[in-house]
Design an enzyme around this catalytic site. Structure first.
Site, PDB file in Angstrom:
ATOM      1  N   TYR A   1      34.057   3.272 -10.775  1.00 31.02           N
ATOM      2  CA  TYR A   1      33.292   2.250 -10.048  1.00 31.02           C
ATOM      3  C   TYR A   1      32.679   1.281 -11.061  1.00 31.02           C
ATOM      4  O   TYR A   1      31.914   1.679 -11.927  1.00 31.02           O
ATOM      5  CB  TYR A   1      32.202   2.944  -9.238  1.00 31.02           C
ATOM      6  CG  TYR A   1      31.537   2.111  -8.143  1.00 31.02           C
ATOM      7  CD1 TYR A   1      31.468   0.721  -8.194  1.00 31.02           C
ATOM      8  CD2 TYR A   1      30.963   2.733  -7.037  1.00 31.02           C
ATOM      9  CE1 TYR A   1      30.875  -0.015  -7.187  1.00 31.02           C
ATOM     10  CE2 TYR A   1      30.357   2.005  -6.012  1.00 31.02           C
ATOM     11  CZ  TYR A   1      30.314   0.628  -6.101  1.00 31.02           C
ATOM     12  OH  TYR A   1      29.707  -0.109  -5.099  1.00 31.02           O
ATOM     13  N   CYS A   2      33.039  -0.004 -10.962  1.00 32.94           N
ATOM     14  CA  CYS A   2      32.457  -1.075 -11.790  1.00 32.94           C
ATOM     15  C   CYS A   2      32.624  -0.736 -13.268  1.00 32.94           C
ATOM     16  O   CYS A   2      33.735  -0.576 -13.758  1.00 32.94           O
ATOM     17  CB  CYS A   2      31.000  -1.297 -11.394  1.00 32.94           C
ATOM     18  SG  CYS A   2      30.237  -2.761 -12.144  1.00 32.94           S
ATOM     19  N   LEU A   3      31.537  -0.601 -14.013  1.00 31.28           N
ATOM     20  CA  LEU A   3      31.610  -0.252 -15.425  1.00 31.28           C
ATOM     21  C   LEU A   3      32.315   1.087 -15.626  1.00 31.28           C
ATOM     22  O   LEU A   3      33.031   1.285 -16.610  1.00 31.28           O
ATOM     23  CB  LEU A   3      30.195  -0.206 -16.020  1.00 31.28           C
ATOM     24  CG  LEU A   3      30.027   0.273 -17.450  1.00 31.28           C
ATOM     25  CD1 LEU A   3      30.906  -0.506 -18.405  1.00 31.28           C
ATOM     26  CD2 LEU A   3      28.561   0.158 -17.867  1.00 31.28           C
TER      27      LEU A   3
ATOM     28  N   PHE B   1      37.139   0.697  -8.254  1.00 30.07           N
ATOM     29  CA  PHE B   1      36.197   0.024  -7.360  1.00 30.07           C
ATOM     30  C   PHE B   1      35.586  -1.162  -8.121  1.00 30.07           C
ATOM     31  O   PHE B   1      34.931  -0.973  -9.150  1.00 30.07           O
ATOM     32  CB  PHE B   1      35.062   0.967  -6.949  1.00 30.07           C
ATOM     33  CG  PHE B   1      35.436   2.116  -6.060  1.00 30.07           C
ATOM     34  CD1 PHE B   1      36.724   2.283  -5.593  1.00 30.07           C
ATOM     35  CD2 PHE B   1      34.478   3.041  -5.674  1.00 30.07           C
ATOM     36  CE1 PHE B   1      37.066   3.352  -4.766  1.00 30.07           C
ATOM     37  CE2 PHE B   1      34.798   4.112  -4.852  1.00 30.07           C
ATOM     38  CZ  PHE B   1      36.087   4.268  -4.397  1.00 30.07           C
TER      39      PHE B   1
END
Length: 600
Positions: A334-336, A362
């Site tokens: 997710y993201c980072l 994500f």
């Protein structure tokens, strides 16, 4: 001479003088402490530049460009004054009881002007339209400055909008009809309560304003949020690994590893049972493992990006094999966490490690060429200032990161709370998402500097061998396992057009899906709610705009689409695995202790 008209009984409430006196004494004492604490912190941190973000220089450069072509500026000014004269005339007509069409309508979704008085009352309608005309004029002028370097133009545009948002008449007592109405009704008690709320926020921030967005006492991690049953089965300095208790008799053979970002805590994917992705994935037959990152302090200052790979993803994979006997997993980042997952896959590929059989991303950036408005904060002057600050403390304070993200949606995440908490004197409403948003985490100095410089500033991750992790140059193009990309159409943090470029970096069979809404709401969108739609297109043309032109909108959540995709890769099932039944002993109940470490 006529007697002055007396206000109706109950029209204006007078405050109790004794209580008012006590409140003012308390305010004075708290204010002294706040100022003393703020001065102490300024002394400890050393002298600060009066313009550390170099905003003044950017606007000076814009002004010079505008003056070099005064014709455009004059045309804009002429149009603005013509609109203003029309507004005066229409307001005068309304005051005389005649109809007057609005000169500017504004966005119907703009919640700042939702009170009926903004349109029904002639004076407040004039104030509202005056502001909207002025805001449009300022933003038009800023965009007309030709010849600015792209980063400078982006900075000028961003901070012009910050100024415009701050100057909204809804943010001030005398120009907000809702606030005026409540002030009359309560005899000013709302303002007194608002001042107390303001002082409380300053105290929490030790002299820096830390706006309270929700009732922080309404939620308890592990009691009414992050409550999906499970156990911590592994931990090290950087993370705890949680394995969730199955709710089905059979489970998919491949376990599922979720790698959340460490900018925030993992339970965004396990807020409440009704919107928990973790709970839903368990119910679909996945053996779910999730990394709960530590909230680091100065002792972990030298932990780098590669340490998050080694002690995070790589050790989690080894732990999952010990717990389940499986050496292959489906992984989600997710993201980072997704950027780390893709980087780790490239490193693993270089070392012949094939334990990740599929990857889901994500809202993940791999190519940072168009990184959105976060790029405003990434230039050499700002990075040096940030690194100096981090090196003194060993970490980036979570509240500073939270402020940056809040500025991306200032009207929703800053000014709405200024009005509600300080002017209306209301207590913030209990909201699980805003509790999570306020539960911020620190960033180790070495890791965060590496991430900002190599990803955001220099965009080296997309280059073959552009960065090295653990002495190994990595190349995303060598990653050939299937990948699923989910991005969101209104994402201010990871713009979807930039996340799309990742589909042309990874070389496996990739699928890109675009969800409605933003960075959080578009992802955390359970099928039961079906609140937001999503777009699908099995083709992956080079440009994201071409992908969207050929996409089909599907009602409801994207979660079932992902489930069909991931199960199609491997449908094999085994008996559901219970935490502790494998080679890893149970350490403690989920959600574990790392996630409960708060900032002080």
């Amino acid at each position: 001479m006529a007697e002055p008209t007396k206000p109706e009984a109950g029209a204006f409430k007078l405050p109790d003088p004794t209580e008012f006196g006590r409140s003012m004494a308390d305010i004075a004492e708290r204010s002294q402490r706040i100022v003393a604490e703020w001065l102490r912190r300024q002394t400890e941190s050393g002298l600060q530049s009066p313009d550390p973000l170099n905003i003044g220089g950017a606007f000076m450069e814009m002004t010079a460009k505008l003056m070099s072509n005064p014709t455009k500026l004059m045309q804009a000014q002429l149009g603005f004054w013509q609109d203003y004269m029309s507004l005066w005339q229409n307001t005068a007509r309304r005051l005389l009881g005649m109809d007057g069409a609005p000169v500017i309508e504004g966005d119907p979704k703009d919640r700042r002007f939702k009170d009926d008085a903004w349109k029904e009352n002639e004076v407040f309608d004039f104030i509202r339209q005056s502001y909207l005309l002025s805001a449009r004029f300022i933003q038009d002028v800023v965009k007309q400055a030709d010849g600015l370097e792209p980063h400078t133009a982006q900075k000028v545009d961003f901070y012009a909008r910050q100024f415009v948002d701050a100057m909204s008449p809804s943010n001030f007592l005398l120009t907000n009809p809702e606030v005026l109405r409540k002030t009359v009704e309560t005899g000013g008690e709302n303002l007194l309560k608002g001042l107390k709320n303001l002082l409380g926020d300053l105290e929490r921030g030790k002299g820096e304003l830390r706006i309270k967005m929700t009732d922080m006492d309404a939620f308890r991690i592990g009691e009414n949020i992050a409550v999906t049953p499970g156990k911590v089965v592994y931990q090290n300095e950087l993370m705890q690994l949680i394995q969730y208790t199955p709710t089905t008799e059979k489970a998919l053979k491949r376990p599922l590893l979720i790698v959340p970002p460490w900018i925030n805590k993992f339970y965004i994917l396990d807020l409440r049972p009704k919107n928990s992705f973790v709970r839903w994935a368990v119910a679909q037959g996945h053996t779910v493992f999730i990394i709960s990152w530590v909230n680091p302090d100065e002792r972990l200052a030298q932990k780098g990006f590669e340490d998050y790979m080694k002690e995070g993803i790589l050790e989690a994979l080894s732990a999952i094999e010990a717990a389940t006997g499986e050496d292959g997993v489906n992984a989600i980042g997710y993201c980072l966490g997704g950027t780390l997952l893709a980087s780790s896959q490239a490193w693993m590929t270089a070392h012949g490690d094939q334990r990740i059989k599929s990857a889901t991303f994500f809202v993940t950036l791999m190519d940072f060429r168009e990184c959105g408005e976060l790029g405003v904060f990434i230039d050499e002057e700002q990075l040096k200032m940030l690194e100096d600050k981090m090196n003194r403390r060993g970490y980036l304070d979570g509240s500073e990161m939270a402020t940056t993200f809040n500025m991306l949606r200032a009207n929703d995440l800053i000014w709405s709370f200024v009005v509600n908490n300080y002017l209306l004197g209301n207590d913030p409403f209990p909201f699980d998402l805003l509790y999570w948003n306020s539960d911020s985490t620190r960033m180790p100095a070495r890791m965060h500097s590496f991430y900002l410089r190599n990803m955001y500033q220099e965009n080296r991750l997309r280059e073959p061998g552009g960065i090295s992790l653990a002495d190994t140059p990595i190349d995303l193009r060598q990653v050939k396992v299937p990948a699923y990309f989910i991005s969101t159409r209104e994402d201010h943090i990871a713009p979807w057009r930039s996340t799309y470029y990742g589909t042309h970096l990874l070389q496996g069979e990739n699928r890109f899906v675009l969800a409605a809404s933003g960075h959080i709401a578009g992802v955390v969108n359970p099928p039961e709610g079906g609140k937001y739609s999503h777009w699908i297109n099995t083709d992956l043309p080079e440009q994201p705009e071409d992908w969207f032109k050929g996409a089909t909108e599907i009602a409801g959540s994207w979660w079932p689409d992902w489930q069909r995709w991931v199960t199609a890769l491997d449908k094999r099932q085994v008996k559901a695995r219970v935490p502790g039944d494998g080679k890893l002993p149970v350490l403690e109940d989920a959600p574990g202790s790392y996630v409960k470490v708060l900032l002080t």
